[in-house]
Enzyme design. Structure first.
Site, mmCIF file in Angstrom:
data_model
loop_
_atom_site.group_PDB
_atom_site.id
_atom_site.type_symbol
_atom_site.label_atom_id
_atom_site.label_comp_id
_atom_site.label_asym_id
_atom_site.label_seq_id
_atom_site.Cartn_x
_atom_site.Cartn_y
_atom_site.Cartn_z
ATOM 1 C CD GLU A 41 -2.640 -1.273 -0.213
ATOM 2 O OE1 GLU A 41 -3.155 -0.255 -0.692
ATOM 3 O OE2 GLU A 41 -2.672 -2.368 -0.814
ATOM 4 C CB CYS A 80 -1.422 7.467 2.140
ATOM 5 S SG CYS A 80 -2.572 6.629 3.216
HETATM 6 P P1 NAP Z 1 8.829 4.829 3.565
HETATM 7 O O1 NAP Z 1 9.961 5.751 3.659
HETATM 8 O O2 NAP Z 1 8.573 4.128 2.292
HETATM 9 O O3 NAP Z 1 9.057 3.745 4.736
HETATM 10 C C1 NAP Z 1 8.106 2.743 4.997
HETATM 11 C C2 NAP Z 1 8.795 1.559 5.650
HETATM 12 O O4 NAP Z 1 9.671 0.948 4.689
HETATM 13 C C3 NAP Z 1 9.663 1.944 6.842
HETATM 14 O O5 NAP Z 1 9.540 0.969 7.852
HETATM 15 C C4 NAP Z 1 11.054 1.925 6.233
HETATM 16 O O6 NAP Z 1 12.059 1.694 7.168
HETATM 17 C C5 NAP Z 1 10.936 0.743 5.294
HETATM 18 N N1 NAP Z 1 11.979 0.652 4.268
HETATM 19 C C6 NAP Z 1 12.788 1.614 3.775
HETATM 20 N N2 NAP Z 1 13.610 1.091 2.827
HETATM 21 C C7 NAP Z 1 13.309 -0.225 2.740
HETATM 22 C C8 NAP Z 1 13.799 -1.299 1.946
HETATM 23 N N3 NAP Z 1 14.767 -1.151 1.051
HETATM 24 N N4 NAP Z 1 13.265 -2.539 2.115
HETATM 25 C C9 NAP Z 1 12.288 -2.738 3.006
HETATM 26 N N5 NAP Z 1 11.781 -1.753 3.787
HETATM 27 C C10 NAP Z 1 12.281 -0.513 3.658
HETATM 28 O O7 NAP Z 1 7.458 5.552 3.982
HETATM 29 P P2 NAP Z 1 7.156 6.506 5.206
HETATM 30 O O8 NAP Z 1 7.845 7.801 4.990
HETATM 31 O O9 NAP Z 1 7.379 5.793 6.490
HETATM 32 O O10 NAP Z 1 5.591 6.697 5.043
HETATM 33 C C11 NAP Z 1 5.021 7.615 4.153
HETATM 34 C C12 NAP Z 1 4.584 6.969 2.867
HETATM 35 O O11 NAP Z 1 3.677 5.913 3.136
HETATM 36 C C13 NAP Z 1 3.827 7.926 1.965
HETATM 37 O O12 NAP Z 1 4.216 7.711 0.638
HETATM 38 C C14 NAP Z 1 2.375 7.527 2.171
HETATM 39 O O13 NAP Z 1 1.528 7.881 1.106
HETATM 40 C C15 NAP Z 1 2.500 6.056 2.347
HETATM 41 N N6 NAP Z 1 1.356 5.479 3.055
HETATM 42 C C16 NAP Z 1 0.455 4.765 2.336
HETATM 43 C C17 NAP Z 1 -0.656 4.233 2.970
HETATM 44 C C18 NAP Z 1 -1.682 3.448 2.215
HETATM 45 O O14 NAP Z 1 -2.516 2.791 2.835
HETATM 46 N N7 NAP Z 1 -1.675 3.481 0.893
HETATM 47 C C19 NAP Z 1 -0.834 4.440 4.333
HETATM 48 C C20 NAP Z 1 0.132 5.171 5.033
HETATM 49 C C21 NAP Z 1 1.222 5.689 4.385
HETATM 50 P P3 NAP Z 1 12.936 2.918 7.750
HETATM 51 O O15 NAP Z 1 12.000 3.795 8.496
HETATM 52 O O16 NAP Z 1 13.907 2.203 8.619
HETATM 53 O O17 NAP Z 1 13.554 3.584 6.535
#
Ligand code: NAP
Length: 522
Positions: free
Chosen positions: A293, A327
């Site tokens: 997601e 999001c």
């Molecule tokens: P993010 O930077 O993509 O991080 C999400 C998770 O992925 C974190 O736990 C992060 O760990 C981990 N991660 C980073 N690099 C990775 C890799 N190479 N392999 C596996 N995992 C990895 O997102 P965010 O800043 O936390 O959240 C914001 C984003 O989430 C926005 O784009 C938002 O739209 C989206 N979102 C979508 C929904 C939905 O339901 N569609 C809901 C909520 C949020 P680290 O923190 O350790 O880097």
């Protein structure tokens, strides 16, 4: 059979939000904040098979409203510890998958009860670790409770499978069985609700998990893991392994024993996971399932005959709730040219009146953004916005103590401009003028995303058309585009917003299981 289940079949209702205008509620929340403040700075170890493991390397989780304040010092998993957690989850799967589904559901009901009793405490951690104002924190905690209750109830429905036809001399069954070890990777913006929901769905269906929360919010996740233990979850079902996304994230996504990945986060990371998970590794005997997601570029569309007050407030609250870090945030307002100026003016007035500051204060509407990288990225987009459009209000940031950015409106932005296309994930909304309804639908669908959207209109024909043409997973009429409720508004998006798993909906649990047909000759 325990009472939770008996209650469960009498009807699902979402957890109510707390009314902070009631003095007693305000007082209780303040007490909870005082308690949370007394707990700051504690160490949080990894939890693998119930064993607490403290590492030399830590993540220092800070308060984004005051970066000098340490919320907790959290041990950090490396590849060796991730492997240890994988082996534990694999062996625990052999017993957990045989656990009575009803008992698995009851653990979720009990966890919901525990969080409900300590609701403000959990919200207090969300205020401190994620910078959520009271109302946003309260909604996050309520949503976590909803996920636990809703998925427990769904499991009760699915535990005996789905009916299929039998015929003379043959008895057929169609049952759902668990998948295996899942890797749960959660984002910072709903540190309790999304993290708890994705974990709960995986474990109630009989899987074991490795939980890697966001590096920004590992303390909230640690607190949830404690609750699940208290609720009776056997050791090894949830293995808590915070650590670097890149280091252990890639390792676990690539691991041949990983059966599924449940990811919520950015498009960039989601696509990376999807691609890596597709590669069959040596020793791997299945195709990994990926729930991803991802991001959004969500639009509030305002028709010519819309109620302008409602339109302005829907735009403003969709754009600036939790500093635009949802999001579902409405980061684009597409307004009919006849009422564009009026809606814009009203939105500016409302925005200027928003109280910004320390989220610990009950009166704060908007707190900080999550960290330095987010701050820098959002400020960069504000710079781009000043070139692409007209700055109407906001535009300034201050990262001297915490990461504060004013709620910002940029007007007269071209439909193809970067501000209208790219996810900013901060308190910035772009206004764009539309000629007519056709033009509105064209703009609404002109990004690579398709998560949420709202249409404000009093024309029945336009509402009907939008139902068909507005290509988003969650579409709302005559309200804002945020605030989906578990069980009422199953949540997930189209296109580059992800796999449309519809969290909090009736199809969600099935994605964590596989169906088995058995046919017996009688
Ligand atoms: P993010 O930077 O993509 O991080 C999400 C998770 O992925 C974190 O736990 C992060 O760990 C981990 N991660 C980073 N690099 C990775 C890799 N190479 N392999 C596996 N995992 C990895 O997102 P965010 O800043 O936390 O959240 C914001 C984003 O989430 C926005 O784009 C938002 O739209 C989206 N979102 C979508 C929904 C939905 O339901 N569609 C809901 C909520 C949020 P680290 O923190 O350790 O880097």
């Amino acid at each position: 059979m325990v009472t939770e289940y008996k209650n469960a079949i009498t009807g699902y209702k979402h957890e109510p939000f707390t009314d902070f205008t009631i003095e007693e509620n305000k007082h209780l929340f303040e007490e909870a904040l005082t308690f949370v403040n007394s707990q700051l700075g504690k160490p949080y170890p990894l939890v693998i098979g119930g064993e607490r493991i403290t590492t030399d390397e830590n993540t220092v989780s800070i308060n984004p409203a005051n970066r000098k304040e340490v919320i907790g010092t959290v041990s950090k998993a490396n590849k060796e510890l991730a492997e240890q957690a994988m082996q534990t989850a694999l062996s625990t799967f052999n017993t957990w998958k045989k656990h009575d589904p009803e008992e698995r559901a009851n653990i979720l009901f009990r966890a919901a009860d525990i969080i409900r009793r300590r609701k403000h405490e959990f919200s207090g951690y969300l205020v401190k670790e994620a910078g959520k104002p009271w109302k946003e924190a309260d909604a996050d905690t309520a949503e976590a409770i909803d996920f636990l209750v809703y998925y427990a109830r769904q499991m009760m429905k699915l535990k005996d499978g789905s009916p299929v036809e039998s015929r003379e001399g043959e008895m057929n069954k169609f049952n759902y069985i668990p998948l295996g070890v899942g890797v749960i990777i959660s984002p910072f913006n709903f540190p309790l609700a999304i993290m708890a929901g994705t974990v709960a769905a995986a474990v109630v269906t009989g899987n074991t998990v490795l939980l890697k929360p966001s590096d920004h919010t590992p303390v909230v996740a640690a607190k949830f893991v404690e609750v699940m233990e208290e609720a009776g979850l056997p050791h090894g079902v949830i293995n808590y392994i915070p650590g670097s996304g890149e280091e252990i994230g890639d390792y676990l996504v690539d691991h041949p024993k990983t059966r599924f990945i449940s990811f919520t986060g950015s498009r960039e990371v989601g696509c990376r996971i999807y691609e890596r998970a597709a590669k069959v590794q040596s020793g791997q005997i299945w195709l990994k399932r990926v729930i991803a997601e991802m991001g959004g570029k969500d639009t509030v569309v305002v028709d010519k005959d819309a109620d302008v007050e409602l339109a302005a407030s829907s735009i403003v609250y969709s754009a600036f709730g939790f500093s635009g870090q949802k999001c579902s945030a409405g980061s684009r307002a597409v307004v009919h040219e006849d009422i564009y100026n009026e809606v814009l003016e009203k939105a500016v007035v409302l925005t200027k009146a928003l109280a910004m500051g320390n989220p610990e204060d009950v009166n704060t509407y908007m707190g900080p953004v999550i960290g330095q990288a987010s701050y820098n990225k959002i400020m960069k987009y504000i710079g781009i916005g000043k070139e692409e459009g007209r700055l109407m209000t906001g535009g300034e940031g201050d990262d001297s103590k915490g990461y504060f950015i004013q709620p910002t409106i940029i007007a007269d932005v071209d439909e193809k401009a970067r501000l209208m296309q790219e996810e900013i994930f901060g308190p910035v909304v772009a206004f764009c003028k539309a000629r007519d309804f056709d033009h509105m639908m064209e703009i609404a669908n002109n990004t690579e995303y398709g998560l949420t959207g709202a249409l404000l209109s009093n024309t029945a024909e336009h509402i009907e058309r939008a139902e068909e043409e507005f290509h988003v997973g969650n579409l709302y009429f005559n309200r804002g585009c945020t605030g989906a409720i578990v069980g009422y508004h199953p949540f997930g998006g189209f296109n580059m917003s992800g796999t449309d798993s519809k969290a909090g909906g009736p199809d969600y649990l099935i994605m964590h299981m596989q169906a088995k047909t058995t046919s017996t000759t009688i």
